[in-house]
Structure formats: structure tokens, C-alpha cells
Design a protein around this motif. Structure first.
Motif, mmCIF file in Angstrom:
data_model
loop_
_atom_site.group_PDB
_atom_site.id
_atom_site.type_symbol
_atom_site.label_atom_id
_atom_site.label_comp_id
_atom_site.label_asym_id
_atom_site.label_seq_id
_atom_site.Cartn_x
_atom_site.Cartn_y
_atom_site.Cartn_z
ATOM 1 N N GLN A 198 0.520 -1.369 -0.209
ATOM 2 C CA GLN A 198 -0.457 -0.205 -0.413
ATOM 3 C C GLN A 198 0.544 1.266 0.466
ATOM 4 O O GLN A 198 1.297 1.493 0.342
ATOM 5 N N ALA A 205 -3.921 9.746 -3.498
ATOM 6 C CA ALA A 205 -4.412 8.583 -3.525
ATOM 7 C C ALA A 205 -4.288 7.830 -2.694
ATOM 8 O O ALA A 205 -2.852 7.768 -2.029
ATOM 9 N N ARG A 206 -4.806 6.460 -2.495
ATOM 10 C CA ARG A 206 -4.192 5.078 -1.393
ATOM 11 C C ARG A 206 -4.156 3.986 -3.077
ATOM 12 O O ARG A 206 -5.085 3.616 -4.018
ATOM 13 N N THR A 209 -2.818 0.464 -4.033
ATOM 14 C CA THR A 209 -2.355 -0.624 -3.765
ATOM 15 C C THR A 209 -2.005 -1.954 -4.974
ATOM 16 O O THR A 209 -2.318 -1.651 -6.187
ATOM 17 N N SER A 226 -4.888 -0.772 -7.933
ATOM 18 C CA SER A 226 -5.447 -0.210 -7.930
ATOM 19 C C SER A 226 -5.786 1.636 -6.993
ATOM 20 O O SER A 226 -4.448 1.057 -6.230
ATOM 21 N N ASP A 240 -7.317 4.328 -4.982
ATOM 22 C CA ASP A 240 -8.390 5.275 -4.427
ATOM 23 C C ASP A 240 -7.810 6.556 -4.180
ATOM 24 O O ASP A 240 -7.380 6.702 -3.101
ATOM 25 N N THR A 258 -8.997 10.396 -3.375
ATOM 26 C CA THR A 258 -9.611 11.728 -2.906
ATOM 27 C C THR A 258 -10.014 12.748 -3.667
ATOM 28 O O THR A 258 -8.978 13.165 -4.318
ATOM 29 N N THR A 264 -11.786 9.200 -8.094
ATOM 30 C CA THR A 264 -12.461 7.422 -8.375
ATOM 31 C C THR A 264 -11.807 6.436 -7.376
ATOM 32 O O THR A 264 -10.827 6.636 -6.660
ATOM 33 N N ARG A 265 -12.321 5.404 -7.694
ATOM 34 C CA ARG A 265 -11.595 4.009 -7.168
ATOM 35 C C ARG A 265 -11.388 3.070 -8.924
ATOM 36 O O ARG A 265 -12.605 3.348 -9.826
ATOM 37 N N ASP A 286 -8.744 0.359 -11.211
ATOM 38 C CA ASP A 286 -8.033 -0.339 -10.998
ATOM 39 C C ASP A 286 -7.173 -0.256 -12.161
ATOM 40 O O ASP A 286 -7.708 -0.517 -13.781
ATOM 41 N N GLU A 322 -15.586 3.576 -9.876
ATOM 42 C CA GLU A 322 -16.756 4.223 -9.028
ATOM 43 C C GLU A 322 -15.465 5.677 -10.412
ATOM 44 O O GLU A 322 -14.670 6.013 -9.846
#
Lengths: 185, 333
Positions: B132, B138-139, B141, B165, B167, B169, B190-191, B193, B207
Motif C-alpha cells: 500500500q 491517492a491510496r 494498492t 488499484s 482510490d 480522494t 475515483t476508484r 484498477d 467509481e
């Protein structure tokens, strides 16, 4: 006569609200269409729309805000008539350069007219694309999120950290810009 | 009241009509005030319908936005030289001159992380486990065997080799840019991949909205939730609806492939298995759909070979995959 047919079943909440609002809906439709007779017809359309022959439409479900719901439904029936009106005018040739009515319901006379309509349609989409790209950044962002991606106002407001009325202002600005750009085409 | 003013008012009423507190009596009075009001509203409402009926085409045709929404926010300057500035008008005419010839980000496969000359400062490699990383709002993975090149402080441009991936903000002042193979993905919250190969990429959106654009192309493709796109080596982008399973997280569950070019699948399995896989180019562009359970490297490769009809040829540390001879005869593509 405008009185809607009596329903066999108990009148729904929406029907009761409709009875209450009949007067103001008629006033609204008259203002919207500019013609009292057409407003009466539109009100009849509206009644039929949410209360077809077999009683309330299945799936109509409970309506959270019946007043707003009925006004929006009235907007829709009015717009159907406005569209039809413009289409008639275009067919009569007086307003042939208005391409609004070349859309889904266009009735081309022959294959050439069909091809021409497609061409006009293409040009219109190209012009729209260019006009959208020329929008001020904030208006473009809000416009794209709402009109093209279908994000509701409240979600846009939250996402962009602006008020709902800010979202409305951006949208209004975008629509006014686009109308002008297309009119100047 | 000027014409312009009337159309703006009409557009404001139109924008407000879905609000729960829409002032319908006020709107009625406004309409009554002048027939020109009614005509202006007709124009706006019909334009709105027109836009709705061309929604998909417009979404496809619109070039991605680049400039951030907040005024006065600097455009990320840490852009690698391969970035082309598509929006000289939005960015100020002078910057247009900066647009340099595209420098391809060369990714060899099995790949070392791709780094261009003005590469961002820091690299993060996942090694053989999932990792991570938090970067630029962004997060991320990061899948095993994948690498991220992070921007210098304050930058928003990330280069990815492999799979990750995201995620993100939402931050109106910042647009995240992910560069992978010869493609660029931009995102505002968004989210999604990403599976990158040597010259192609698959993006799936769970998303929000992202844009996938080929380097040097003037326009990208907008993707919304539930959609996926495959950027192919020739620069074309194919879009499709993603199956829910294909959108599910791979972090714990199996690897789900949904009509994906085989070279991307092999690259992905190579990363998860920690092995070096070489795919015969003849098979690289056919599409593969299937589910491969996470497990030890050998079993994942076996599963892939079985499902995809591939022959496995081990030579030392290198595993070569090619179409099985019987498949070659059976499938004429």
C-alpha cells in the motif's frame, strides 16, 4: 372535459395532491405553453401519464415530494408539446434551419433527406463538442459531471466543495453559453 | 432585459427545476412576464434534450480536461517529456511551444520499471507481496512485481509498471495522472484498477470518472463506473462494460480476467507468481476470459496455461508460453 375519470380504487396520495393542485398546474401550463387550450390538453396528458387506464401506473411508487413531482411531470408534457410545435414549424419550412427536431423523431421523406439529416446531426454534435470544450473550466466540469455523467447536483456540490446553488449557476452558465455558441453557428 | 440576460435566466430556472425547493410560482410568474421568456426556456429545454440524446457520443468525443478547476493552481510541472500539452488555450498560449516530440516510455518485458530521463524522484516496488502506498491524495494498492515511480514533492503524476488499484480522494485543486505503457490516465476522485503491459493497458473503473488517453493523441476516452477500456499497442482504445466480478478487488480474491489481451494476462500472472514468463507474440493479442486462483507461482501458471490453451516450456528460470499446437490448428485467428 378535464375532470379525470374516477378511479375504482381509493385515490392515491398523488391523485389527491393533483386535485388540490389542478388550478395552479393549469396556470403553470398556460404560462409555459402560452395557450390556454393547449394547457388544458397538456393537463389531460399529465393525468393520463401517471394515472393510465388501469389506475396508477405500476412502479409509480410512493412519491417523496408530490408537488415537485407533478410540476416536473407538467414540465415534461409541456416540453413534448413544444418539441412537436417546433417540428411542425420546421416541416412547414418557416424554421427549416432549426435542427432540434432532426433527432429521434425525425421523419425524413426520402433516403437523401435521411442522409442529409444525419449530416446535419453530425455537424450539430461536432458543434456541441466544440462548444462544450470552450466552456469556462468550472462550468465545463459541472456540466460534464451532471449532463454527461449523470451525477446529481448534491453529489457534485459535495465532490467539488461548492454549494448547490453554485452547481446550478455553473450549469446555467454552461447552458446559456452552449445555446449562444450553437445559435452563432 | 437583454437577450443574453433572458437566456441566462431561462437556464437558471432550468437548472433549478430538479431542486426540491424549486420556486414554481416564481417560475410561472417569470414565464408570464414575457413571451420571449417562454421562447428562451424552450430553447434551453430542447438544447438539454439534444445533449441528453447525444450523451454517449459527446462523452466519447470530448477531449479530457487537463486544467484543474480551481483558478491559480499550477499545472503539474513534473510532467515527463513525453507529455504533450493538448490545451494550449487553457494553459496559456506560451506553453504550447513547450510541447515536445513524444519520447516513448520504453518498457521491456519482463520489465524493469520504466524511467525516463527526467524521471520523478522516488520509486516504490511491491516486491513479492501487495503493498500500500499513499501518494498525491491517492491510496494505491500495488500488486506483487509492480512498481510505481512517484512524483517529486507536490507533483501529481505517477508512472506505473504492472498492476495497481487506485482510490483517489477528490481534490478540486489536483488531478492525478497515471502513466502506464504509452497511455495516460487522468482522474479527479475515483476508484479504478490498472493492469499495464509492455505496450497496452487495461483500466477498470469502480467509481467516478477517469480518462484514458494515448500519448500524443488529442483526445482520450472517458470511462465511468462499471466501464473498462483496453488501450492497445496501435493506439486504439476498446471500451466495454466490466463484469462485477472483474471489478472486485484482487487484493485477496482470485484474479478475474474479462476478455483481456493475453499478453496483459500473462504479464499479470507473471507478477503474481514471481516468475519470468515469456509469451509467444503470435498468441499475445488473443483475448482471454477466466478466473485464476491466487496460489503458488507454479499452480497459477498451470491454471493459466490450461485455461488459455497454452503450452509451457521451462528453460532454467524462464518459462515460455505458446499456443498449443492442437489449438493453433483449431483456432484460425
Amino acid at each position: 372535459m378535464m375532470t379525470p375519470p374516477d378511479s375504482e380504487t381509493e385515490p392515491s396520495g398523488l391523485a389527491l395532491v393533483y386535485q388540490d393542485m389542478r388550478g395552479e398546474l393549469l396556470r403553470f401550463l398556460t404560462a409555459r405553453l402560452g395557450d390556454a387550450g393547449e394547457a388544458e390538453e397538456a393537463l389531460q396528458d399529465l393525468w393520463l401519464r401517471f394515472h393510465g387506464d388501469a389506475g396508477p401506473r405500476p412502479g409509480a411508487g410512493p412519491v417523496g415530494n408530490p408537488r415537485a413531482y407533478l410540476y416536473r411531470a407538467a414540465q415534461n408534457v409541456a416540453l413534448d408539446r413544444v418539441r412537436e410545435r417546433r417540428r411542425r414549424r420546421a416541416r412547414d419550412g418557416a424554421w427549416a434551419d432549426l435542427s432540434y427536431d432532426r433527432g429521434a423523431g425525425g421523419e425524413p421523406i426520402d433516403a437523401n433527406a435521411d442522409a442529409e439529416a444525419a449530416l446535419v446531426e453530425n455537424e450539430r454534435v461536432t458543434a456541441l463538442t466544440a462548444a462544450i470544450e470552450a466552456l469556462p473550466t468550472g462550468a465545463r466540469r459541472v456540466f460534464t459531471l451532471h449532463k454527461l455523467d449523470g451525477v446529481p447536483h448534491a453529489a457534485i456540490a459535495e465532490q467539488l466543495g461548492i454549494s448547490r446553488s453554485g452547481v446550478e449557476k455553473h450549469l446555467a452558465l454552461a447552458m446559456a453559453h452552449l445555446r449562444r455558441a450553437l445559435a452563432e453557428q | 432585459m437583454s437577450e443574453t440576460g433572458i437566456f441566462e435566466q431561462a437556464a437558471e430556472w432550468h437548472a433549478r427545476q430538479d431542486a426540491p425547493d424549486m420556486d414554481w410560482a416564481g417560475f410561472t410568474a417569470w414565464l408570464d412576464a414575457s413571451p420571449r421568456h417562454r421562447d428562451a426556456f424552450d430553447d434551453i429545454a430542447l438544447l438539454d434534450e439534444d445533449i441528453a440524446s447525444h450523451r454517449d457520443t459527446l462523452r466519447r468525443q470530448l477531449a479530457p480536461e487537463v486544467a484543474p478547476i480551481a483558478p491559480g493552481v499550477a499545472f503539474p510541472l513534473a510532467a515527463p517529456p513525453s507529455r504533450r500539452l493538448r490545451w494550449p488555450l487553457a494553459l496559456g498560449g506560451g506553453l504550447a511551444a513547450v510541447a515536445a516530440a513524444a519520447v516513448a516510455v520504453v518498457v521491456t518485458y519482463p520489465s524493469a520499471p520504466s524511467v525516463s530521463a527526467s524521471a520523478p524522484a522516488r520509486q516504490v516496488a511491491a516486491g513479492d507481496s501487495v503493498r500500500q502506498v499513499a501518494v498525491a491524495g491517492a491510496r494505491v494498492t500495488l500488486a506483487p512485481g509492480s512498481t510505481l515511480a512517484l512524483p517529486a514533492s507536490g507533483g501529481t503524476e505517477i508512472a506505473l509498471t504492472g498492476r495497481a488499484s487506485f482510490d483517489v480522494t477528490h481534490d478540486p485543486a489536483r488531478t492525478l495522472v497515471v502513466r502506464v505503457a504509452d497511455y495516460e490516465i487522468t482522474d479527479v476522485g475515483t476508484r479504478f484498477d490498472v493492469i499495464g503491459g509492455s505496450d497496452s493497458v487495461r483500466v477498470k473503473v469502480a467509481e467516478g470518472v477517469v480518462t484514458l488517453r494515448r500519448d500524443g493523441a488529442s483526445q482520450g476516452v472517458r470511462l465511468t463506473a462499471g466501464e473498462m477500456a483496453t488501450g492497445l499497442p496501435d493506439g486504439s482504445i476498446a471500451t466495454a462494460h466490466a463484469t462485477p466480478a472483474a471489478l472486485a478487488g484482487w487484493q485477496r480474491g482470485p484474479l478475474v480476467y474479462d476478455a483481456m489481451p493475453l499478453d496483459l494476462v500473462v504479464a499479470d500472472v507473471a507478477r503474481f507468481s514471481g516468475r519470468t514468463l515469456l509469451l509467444d507474440p503470435a498468441a499475445s493479442k488473443r483475448s482471454f476470459s477466466g478466473v485464476i486462483a491466487r496460489g503458488d507461482g507454479a499452480s497459477m501458471i498451470d491454471a493459466l496455461a490450461t485455461l488459455a490453451g497454452l503450452e509451457v516450456d521451462k528453460q532454467g528460470d524462464t518459462i515460455r508460453l505458446r499456443d498449443r499446437p492442437d489449438r493453433e490448428r483449431a483456432v484460425a485467428d
